[in-house]
Design a protein around this motif. Structure first.
Motif, mmCIF file in Angstrom:
data_model
loop_
_atom_site.group_PDB
_atom_site.id
_atom_site.type_symbol
_atom_site.label_atom_id
_atom_site.label_comp_id
_atom_site.label_asym_id
_atom_site.label_seq_id
_atom_site.Cartn_x
_atom_site.Cartn_y
_atom_site.Cartn_z
ATOM 1 N N ALA A 49 0.835 -1.200 0.000
ATOM 2 C CA ALA A 49 0.000 0.000 0.000
ATOM 3 C C ALA A 49 0.874 1.257 0.000
ATOM 4 O O ALA A 49 2.013 1.253 0.461
ATOM 5 N N ALA A 50 0.301 2.319 -0.528
ATOM 6 C CA ALA A 50 0.937 3.628 -0.483
ATOM 7 C C ALA A 50 -0.117 4.648 -0.088
ATOM 8 O O ALA A 50 -1.291 4.495 -0.413
ATOM 9 N N VAL A 51 0.311 5.673 0.658
ATOM 10 C CA VAL A 51 -0.598 6.763 1.004
ATOM 11 C C VAL A 51 0.049 8.072 0.598
ATOM 12 O O VAL A 51 1.242 8.296 0.826
ATOM 13 N N ARG A 52 -0.741 8.892 -0.059
ATOM 14 C CA ARG A 52 -0.273 10.229 -0.417
ATOM 15 C C ARG A 52 -1.106 11.263 0.337
ATOM 16 O O ARG A 52 -2.316 11.142 0.421
ATOM 17 N N LEU A 53 -0.410 12.247 0.899
ATOM 18 C CA LEU A 53 -1.109 13.327 1.606
ATOM 19 C C LEU A 53 -0.540 14.644 1.113
ATOM 20 O O LEU A 53 0.680 14.826 1.109
ATOM 21 N N GLY A 54 -1.406 15.539 0.703
ATOM 22 C CA GLY A 54 -0.935 16.844 0.250
ATOM 23 C C GLY A 54 0.125 16.729 -0.836
ATOM 24 O O GLY A 54 1.113 17.453 -0.833
ATOM 25 N N GLY A 55 -0.080 15.776 -1.749
ATOM 26 C CA GLY A 55 0.840 15.628 -2.867
ATOM 27 C C GLY A 55 2.142 14.947 -2.514
ATOM 28 O O GLY A 55 3.062 14.854 -3.332
ATOM 29 N N GLN A 56 2.247 14.456 -1.289
ATOM 30 C CA GLN A 56 3.493 13.868 -0.813
ATOM 31 C C GLN A 56 3.255 12.404 -0.469
ATOM 32 O O GLN A 56 2.294 12.082 0.220
#
Ligand SMILES: Nc1ncnc2c1ncn2[C@@H]1O[C@H](COP(=O)(O)OP(=O)(O)O)[C@@H](O)[C@H]1O
Ligand SMILES: [Mg+2]
Lengths: 309, 308
Positions: free
Chosen positions: A34-41
């Protein structure tokens, strides 16, 4: 005119299948690439993690490594950008009623005028609409009574009986933390997600709360994923650890993960793990994750400064 | 002792004193309206004090000023202005100021901005209206002694709706108030709950301030709830004490004012302040006594029985 409790949240229907149920083989937590992106990061990616039923796993890593983000993703509060998350055999967010969640760093305002036991009770019925009828007899009275018993069982389990009737704001950090664990525990969840429950406790309290969580894990057969900064208070109890750094994670036994070779490979800079004579592990040289995520590339280069906590 | 030839006189015969008060229809209506308001404002105020949104409540009470002056300008009933401005104010505070992610100080700064804007609008409406706003005094201090039967009925309806709505939301609202992260993880709509409560607060304030004025809303919204919460941390007894104190304050204030030349609002405010002061003193004395009694019992530390 008061409304009767609406939702039929009878405990039996909520309870996840225990170790003897047909789903005994289903892991409590299963994260696949899995990957999580927050605020483009990208906070982390290609993350793999398995927590078996009844297992006690610590989630370690520096500040800002993305540990809290992982718990929120497990609760379905944040979407994954790729990969898959299964919790108690269901998609993230669908099993939340069978999860006891302790959010990070909650202290109550000293003026909060509710008792400890009320805070625990909210874990049981805080999401029911309407007011409970103060009945003593009949079906609803029965329910009031069984709710109360369930609350006090959780309170006794964490040893908070002597102070559960005092206003929560007047209690010490350790006492509040025990009551919050009782709140997470009160519905007899199949999985506990505890975000830094040892944070801001003194050393004896850290040891006591770690022992308490281990006891709950064993006696209630509940899987625990506990976020911590420091693994040492947990060492006697852990089944496995997962270590989160530089956007990646490794998991395994304490010996497999917390050693110089594994952590150096994870961080990409030389890390030394020392073992003190009393068995405590000291990790030397790991760069603290930057406080601001736009600094993350520094971390990947191994040039991140160590920030004061 | 100087006796007033026309005014009623008070004596030691309580039954006679009370029945004398109840002889007049306007006094009966005042007591009923005051009672209805005390119950509604007490219950809504209890949740407001617990949520530390006293300043939002104060701001919503101020909405009565642009509400009344705007209604006068448009030539519509003042009640419309009250409800329109209190509703809009609740939404403004909820959306603009009350977003959960903001810090507490940021929220109160934004709430203050909403309040300043509302007062400026009221000022503008008054100057556009040109004439003297005859209602200004009743905006501030209400007209408890002039409550008509229709007003009493309307007030009772609004109060019943507000109390039922509060009861329906009670537990999720309590959960979201003291522990918003855990409540959100349980799937509760924390932000929507916050805005719903402000709307409810606006409704309660608008209904109340029509009758008791802007100033009195506050005495009934904050003082009984804050006193009760100082006295006990148990939710149900605390709510009961809130309602009882609210009723005591209103009825005692009205009763005294009947035998006095000073207005009811003055007595109600003074009594509620005195009640609050006494409650705080009592709570302080209790706290000191329990500290002296059990100096070691409350010390934190690893507890026996925790480690199996
Ligand atoms: N809503 C958000 N938007 C953008 N970045 C965020 C957000 N929430 C957290 N972050 C960033 O994600 C990173 C991981 O945060 P977090 O999971 O809280 O770390 P940890 O719990 O390991 O200390 C941090 O660098 C933080 O700045
Ligand atoms: Mg965190």
């Amino acid at each position: 005119m008061m409304m009767a409790p609406q939702r039929a949240s009878s405990a039996g229907a909520e309870r996840p299948a225990g170790a003897h149920g047909p789903r005994a083989a289903v892991a409590a937590v299963e994260v696949r690439d899995a990957a999580v992106r927050l605020g483009g990061q990208t906070i982390w990616r290609e993350l793999r993690l398995t927590v078996a039923r009844g297992e006690f796993v610590a989630l370690l890593g520096a500040n800002g490594a993305g540990k809290s983000t992982l718990l929120k993703a497990l609760l379905g509060l944040l979407p994954v950008a790729s990969g898959q998350i299964r919790v108690l055999g269901r998609a993230a967010g669908e099993a939340n009623r069978a999860i006891g969640y302790l959010p990070q760093r909650r202290t109550f305002d000293p003026s909060t005028r509710l008792r400890g036991v009320d805070i625990v009770q909210l874990g049981l019925d805080g999401d029911r609409w309407g007011l409970p009828l103060p009945l003593r007899w009949g079906r609803l009275g029965e329910r009031t009574r069984s709710d109360r018993e369930q609350v006090w069982r959780a309170v006794e389990m964490v040893g908070a009986g002597p102070y559960a009737r005092r206003p929560i704001g007047e209690l010490s950090g350790g006492e509040q933390q025990r009551l919050l664990i009782a709140q997470a525990l009160v519905r007899r969840p199949g999985l506990l997600l505890l975000d830094e429950p040892l944070d801001s406790l003194d050393l004896p309290n850290q040891a006591a709360v770690a022992a308490l969580v281990a006891k709950i894990c064993r006696e209630r057969d509940v899987a625990v994923l506990l976020v911590a900064h420091d693994v040492n208070p947990l060492l006697p109890y852990l089944d496995r650890v997962a270590y989160l750094a530089a956007g990646r994670a490794v998991e395994g036994t304490v010996q497999e993960v917390i050693n110089s070779a594994t952590l150096s490979a994870l961080y990409g800079v030389p890390i030394e793990v020392l073992r003190a004579s009393d068995g405590r592990l000291v990790v030397v040289g790991q760069p603290e994750a930057p406080a601001h995520h736009h600094d993350r590339h520094l971390l990947a280069d191994g040039a991140g400064d160590r920030h004061a906590d | 002792m100087r006796t007033e030839p026309t005014g009623p006189t008070i004596g030691w015969d309580v039954v006679r004193d009370v029945s004398q008060v109840l002889e007049y229809h306007f006094m009966v209506n005042a007591l009923l309206a005051g009672g209805v308001v005390a119950v509604m404002a007490g219950l809504v105020g209890w949740m407001m004090v617990l949520r530390r949104e006293t300043f939002a409540g104060h701001t919503l009470a101020m909405m009565a000023f642009p509400g009344a002056s705007g209604a006068a300008l448009l030539g519509v009933p003042a009640a419309w202005g009250y409800f329109a401005f209190c509703g809009a104010g609740a939404l403004a505070i909820g959306r603009f100021a009350g977003a959960e992610r903001r810090s507490w100080s940021e929220r109160s700064a934004n709430t203050g901005a909403v309040q300043a804007l509302a007062l400026a609008m009221g000022f503008l409406f008054v100057s556009l209206y040109g004439g003297v706003l005859g209602d200004l005094e009743s905006v501030l201090f209400g007209n408890l002694l002039g409550v008509s039967d229709t007003q009493l009925l309307g007030l009772t309806g609004v109060a019943a709706a507000a109390v039922v709505a509060l009861a329906a939301l009670a537990r999720p609202l309590l959960f979201a108030s003291v522990d918003s992260d855990a409540a959100a993880a349980r799937g509760l709509p924390v932000q929507a709950l916050s805005i719903s409560f402000l709307a409810l607060l606006g409704l309660a304030v608008a209904a109340t301030s029509q009758i008791t004025g802007v100033m009195l809303v506050f005495a009934l919204l904050v003082a009984p709830a804050a006193s009760a919460q100082a006295l006990t941390a148990r939710p149900l007894p605390s709510l009961g004490i809130t309602v009882a104190l609210g009723l005591l304050v209103v009825w005692l204030g009205l009763g005294i004012s009947y035998y006095s030349v000073y207005p009811a609002g003055f007595f109600i405010t003074v009594i509620s302040f005195a009640v609050y002061l006494l409650a705080r003193l009592f709570a302080m004395a209790l706290a000191r006594r329990s500290r002296e009694r059990a100096p070691a019992a409350s010390r934190p530390g690893p507890r026996r029985g925790v480690i199996s």
